[in-house]
Structure formats: structure tokens, C-alpha cells
Scaffold this motif. Sequence first.
Motif, PDB file in Angstrom:
ATOM      1  N   VAL A 136      11.505 -19.908  23.836  1.00  0.00           N
ATOM      2  CA  VAL A 136      11.581 -18.644  24.574  1.00  0.00           C
ATOM      3  C   VAL A 136      11.712 -18.935  26.067  1.00  0.00           C
ATOM      4  O   VAL A 136      10.971 -19.755  26.616  1.00  0.00           O
ATOM      5  N   LEU A 137      12.636 -18.238  26.705  1.00  0.00           N
ATOM      6  CA  LEU A 137      12.758 -18.236  28.158  1.00  0.00           C
ATOM      7  C   LEU A 137      12.361 -16.857  28.656  1.00  0.00           C
ATOM      8  O   LEU A 137      12.951 -15.853  28.239  1.00  0.00           O
ATOM      9  N   VAL A 138      11.362 -16.813  29.523  1.00  0.00           N
ATOM     10  CA  VAL A 138      10.944 -15.553  30.143  1.00  0.00           C
ATOM     11  C   VAL A 138      11.330 -15.593  31.618  1.00  0.00           C
ATOM     12  O   VAL A 138      10.828 -16.431  32.371  1.00  0.00           O
ATOM     13  N   ASN A 139      12.207 -14.690  32.018  1.00  0.00           N
ATOM     14  CA  ASN A 139      12.595 -14.575  33.421  1.00  0.00           C
ATOM     15  C   ASN A 139      11.718 -13.532  34.103  1.00  0.00           C
ATOM     16  O   ASN A 139      11.629 -12.391  33.635  1.00  0.00           O
ATOM     17  N   VAL A 140      11.082 -13.914  35.199  1.00  0.00           N
ATOM     18  CA  VAL A 140      10.257 -12.963  35.951  1.00  0.00           C
ATOM     19  C   VAL A 140      11.140 -12.283  36.993  1.00  0.00           C
ATOM     20  O   VAL A 140      11.575 -12.896  37.969  1.00  0.00           O
ATOM     21  N   SER A 141      11.417 -11.017  36.762  1.00  0.00           N
ATOM     22  CA  SER A 141      12.233 -10.199  37.651  1.00  0.00           C
ATOM     23  C   SER A 141      11.303  -9.397  38.567  1.00  0.00           C
ATOM     24  O   SER A 141      10.268  -9.885  38.998  1.00  0.00           O
ATOM     25  N   SER A 142      11.658  -8.170  38.845  1.00  0.00           N
ATOM     26  CA  SER A 142      10.836  -7.297  39.688  1.00  0.00           C
ATOM     27  C   SER A 142      11.266  -5.863  39.465  1.00  0.00           C
ATOM     28  O   SER A 142      12.456  -5.588  39.229  1.00  0.00           O
ATOM     29  N   ALA A 143      10.320  -4.938  39.581  1.00  0.00           N
ATOM     30  CA  ALA A 143      10.677  -3.518  39.547  1.00  0.00           C
ATOM     31  C   ALA A 143      11.618  -3.176  40.688  1.00  0.00           C
ATOM     32  O   ALA A 143      12.372  -2.201  40.611  1.00  0.00           O
ATOM     33  N   ALA A 144      11.617  -3.995  41.734  1.00  0.00           N
ATOM     34  CA  ALA A 144      12.530  -3.779  42.864  1.00  0.00           C
ATOM     35  C   ALA A 144      13.986  -3.831  42.438  1.00  0.00           C
ATOM     36  O   ALA A 144      14.856  -3.232  43.084  1.00  0.00           O
ATOM     37  N   ALA A 145      14.281  -4.528  41.342  1.00  0.00           N
ATOM     38  CA  ALA A 145      15.666  -4.687  40.893  1.00  0.00           C
ATOM     39  C   ALA A 145      16.335  -3.360  40.599  1.00  0.00           C
ATOM     40  O   ALA A 145      17.549  -3.221  40.756  1.00  0.00           O
TER      41      ALA A 145
END
Length: 247
Positions: A136-145
Amino acid sequence: MTGPRKRVLVTGGTRGIGAAVATRLARDGHDLVLGWARDDAAAELTRAAVEDAGAACTLVQADLLAEDGVERLFAAAGPLTGVVNNAGATFHTGTLAETPPDVVRRTVELNLTGAILVARAAVRALSTAYDGRGGVLVNVSSAAATRGSPGEYVHYAAAKAGVDALTLGLAEEVAEQGVRVVGVAPGIIRTSIHADAGEPGRVERVAPTVPMRRAGEPEEVADAVAWLMGEEASYVTGTTLRVAGGR
């Protein structure tokens, strides 16, 4: 008879959300490889917390902005069953017009280019097409996106929107190679990212605008990552889970 233990690499894994993810995954039975660039004391504290939770922990100091940083990190990590693509920073708070060009470049380099290169290396480490075990790869994004963050850090929001596209496209690309690609999008979280960008009081300023009227804690993001990493999410890929208090 039990199989080999799971082994997860967390970039930016010794402070804030990364440290919370590391300790939570350790409690779930994962061994950890923690990438970090600075703050020796935080690295040692997180290593101790992971080991106290009963997991093995390897620290790898690597600057993802360096030309060979990602390559050195994965070479030192060894065989993996998961990657949490977490390293990131805003570097600045303010309007885009008042953000220095070098800060814009550094922000995009770390939060988007760095994330893409980590994802590329993760596929090569995990995919059955490259003799991996899957994972599994989990990318940490942001609600800012999706909010754009006007007046705060439009440059960072733009980079994180690219991370969401990365999650969507890469998930489909590697779905038949034993790799799930998912994301989490934290909102305003109580970490040092705000002080590092020059506004230590930002959590108190922004929290009242959240529907839940509070900031989130790193552990709440870590719980979401742990679920996405687990078998309960075995049919989840190509999507980003928002952890933002309703924003």
C-alpha cells in the motif's frame, strides 16, 4: 505459523503527522523505516516510541530535495510492504504575490516533485512487476488541494492538488500489480508545520472556521492512515480520504 512482519517506510516520519503514523502503525504490528531530514532529537524520540510499541525501527536521514535523496532513502529501507508519502512543508504563509519565487519552487519541489519521486520508488519497491510483495502507498495530501487556501498558501495548495491527481492515476496504473494507492487529506492539524512557516498561532486563528470548531490532532490522521493500510480497506484504491473536520 505467521508470515514475515510488515515493514513500512514513512517519509517525514519523525515529527507531526509522520511521527503519529509511525507509532500507530507500530501498535498495529508494522516495523518502521523513518525518513527524516533534520531535528535529531525528534528522530530519537520517535524511534523510542516505535520501539516501545514493540516494533523495529530504522532511521534514515535523507533530504528529499537532494538529487539522490529519494534513491538513498529507498536503498537504505530494504524490502517494504508499505510506504506513507508524508514529507511536506508550506515554508510560508501569505498571498501568492508576496511569496518569494524561491519559496514557490522549494514548495513545489518537496510537496509535488518529491512526492511523485517517492511514489515512483514505492511502486518499484512494492509492485509484483518489480518482484515486490505488493503493498500500500498512502499519499498525504491536504484539504487545501480542493479549497485553494487563498491568502494562506496557494502555492502549497496547488502542489497538493497534484498529489491528489497522482493518487488517482497511479492507483489505476498499478492496480493489477498488487499495489493499492490511496490518500489522506488533513485539514488544520496541530503540528509544528505552522510555526515552521512563520506563524505559530495559525491553529488558533483558523480553528474557529472549521465546522467542528477545532483543529485536528496528528493521531486522528494516523488512525485514517492505519485503516487505509489495513485489510479492512482491501478494496479501496484511487481515492483520498478527507480528515478535515468538515472543511
